[in-house]
Design an enzyme around this catalytic site. Structure first.
Site, PDB file in Angstrom:
ATOM      1  N   CYS A   1       5.187  11.525   6.335  1.00 20.40           N
ATOM      2  CA  CYS A   1       5.197  10.152   5.845  1.00 20.40           C
ATOM      3  C   CYS A   1       6.643   9.807   5.505  1.00 20.40           C
ATOM      4  CB  CYS A   1       4.315  10.066   4.597  1.00 20.40           C
ATOM      5  SG  CYS A   1       4.340   8.441   3.821  1.00 20.40           S
TER       6      CYS A   1
ATOM      7  N   GLU B   1      -4.325   1.229  10.589  1.00 19.26           N
ATOM      8  CA  GLU B   1      -5.458   1.868   9.870  1.00 19.26           C
ATOM      9  C   GLU B   1      -6.777   1.240  10.335  1.00 19.26           C
ATOM     10  OE1 GLU B   1      -5.788   4.267   7.137  1.00 19.26           O
ATOM     11  OE2 GLU B   1      -3.731   4.903   7.494  1.00 19.26           O
TER      12      GLU B   1
ATOM     13  N   ASP C   1       0.160  12.939   4.649  1.00 19.62           N
ATOM     14  CA  ASP C   1       0.506  11.519   4.819  1.00 19.62           C
ATOM     15  C   ASP C   1      -0.363  10.692   3.875  1.00 19.62           C
ATOM     16  OD1 ASP C   1       1.739   9.196   6.057  1.00 19.62           O
ATOM     17  OD2 ASP C   1      -0.168   8.832   7.058  1.00 19.62           O
ATOM     18  N   SER C   2       0.008   9.440   3.709  1.00 18.51           N
ATOM     19  CA  SER C   2      -0.784   8.546   2.867  1.00 18.51           C
ATOM     20  C   SER C   2      -2.155   8.254   3.495  1.00 18.51           C
ATOM     21  CB  SER C   2      -0.033   7.231   2.672  1.00 18.51           C
ATOM     22  OG  SER C   2       0.251   6.655   3.933  1.00 18.51           O
TER      23      SER C   2
ATOM     24  N   CYS D   1       7.948   4.887  10.397  1.00 18.24           N
ATOM     25  CA  CYS D   1       6.654   4.998   9.734  1.00 18.24           C
ATOM     26  C   CYS D   1       5.756   5.727  10.718  1.00 18.24           C
ATOM     27  CB  CYS D   1       6.097   3.607   9.432  1.00 18.24           C
ATOM     28  SG  CYS D   1       4.401   3.661   8.812  1.00 18.24           S
TER      29      CYS D   1
ATOM     30  N   HIS E   1       2.743   5.711  11.197  1.00 16.05           N
ATOM     31  CA  HIS E   1       1.659   4.927  11.803  1.00 16.05           C
ATOM     32  C   HIS E   1       2.110   4.281  13.123  1.00 16.05           C
ATOM     33  CE1 HIS E   1      -0.175   5.278   7.841  1.00 16.05           C
ATOM     34  NE2 HIS E   1      -1.261   4.667   8.279  1.00 16.05           N
TER      35      HIS E   1
END
Ligand code: DGL
Length: 246
Positions: free
Chosen positions: A70, A150, A7-8, A180, A182
């Site tokens: 991701c 984040e 993932d990023s 997403c 996240h």
């Protein structure tokens, strides 16, 4: 079986968490490109390049399969990555669509897709849903939720303020695709915003069901996870300890 999860940044840990609850793998190598997160604001060529560079990272490990945890990378880079890799690569968009189609029968249901700017602009979710006959699909770019997550903010006034900003004109949907990785970390707040009415589609749960359906039937006794990052690996390991409880 050793799986790479990419993932990023920290969001893919939500997918890793779902994988850790299955007996499919004995080892997860997690790589978060924390030096370059967010990906969702980048253009397609950059996202493809980052995806290919992740393959180079995973060349250091003898992985059997890679999961691109991701949505943004899944939307743009899978074909290029697959050409460069010697192992199968799964993205999260196809499993998400598959999960939605199993969860929502009515083709006139109101479906909301939320994701990064890049994911929404790719139209991957929208086009696949259209092909399946879903008629009422709305999509919103909610990229500001990525830095919030984040930052470790999963509830409270800042997040609620942001949800009101994005959702103020949206009628309560029947289902929301958390496009997403996240977003599962703030799924409770999202669900609460809509009075807990919508079905939520979560990339981690979707890929687990998808792998099961596609013949993953290993029964490993226990699964270890090792976290790597392109920046501040200790920071990501701390987050992973908290989220994954290990
Ligand atoms: N977790 C990524 C995804 O699923 C997005 C975060 C980013 O913008 O890098 O799309």
């Amino acid at each position: 079986m050793r799986v790479g999860v990419f993932d990023s940044g920290a969001g893919g840990l939500t997918v890793a968490k779902s994988l850790l609850q299955t007996p499919f793998f004995d080892e997860i190598i997690y790589y978060g490109d924390t030096a370059r997160v967010p990906y969702g604001t980048k253009d397609s060529n950059t996202i493809i390049r980052y995806g290919l560079e992740a393959i180079e990272f995973f060349n250091n490990f003898d992985i059997d399969v890679l999961i691109t945890a991701c949505n943004t990378v899944s939307a743009y880079a899978l074909n290029d990555m697959r050409q460069k890799a010697k192992y199968p690569i799964y993205g999260v968009i196809e499993p998400g669509i598959w999960a939605l189609s199993r969860a929502v029968e009515k083709k006139d249901a109101n479906i909301l897709i939320i994701g990064t700017r890049a994911t929404i602009n790719s139209k991957q979710y929208q086009n696949s849903l259209k092909e399946l006959g879903y008629k009422n699909v709305t999509s919103i770019q909610t990229g500001m939720l990525v830095p919030i997550v984040e930052e470790g903010i999963f509830e409270g006034s800042v997040l609620n303020e942001m949800l009101s900003y994005y959702f103020k004109d949206i009628k309560t949907p029947d289902a929301i695709i958390l496009g997403c990785t996240h977003f599962p970390l703030i799924s409770e707040a999202i669900s609460r915003y809509f009075n807990n009415k919508p079905i939520l589609i979560h990339s981690g749960e979707a890929i687990v069901d998808y792998l099961k359906y596609h013949g993953f039937n290993q029964s490993c006794e226990k699964c270890n996870i090792t976290i790597y990052a392109s920046d501040n690996v200790e920071g990501l390991r701390k987050i992973s300890k908290k989220w994954l409880d290990r």
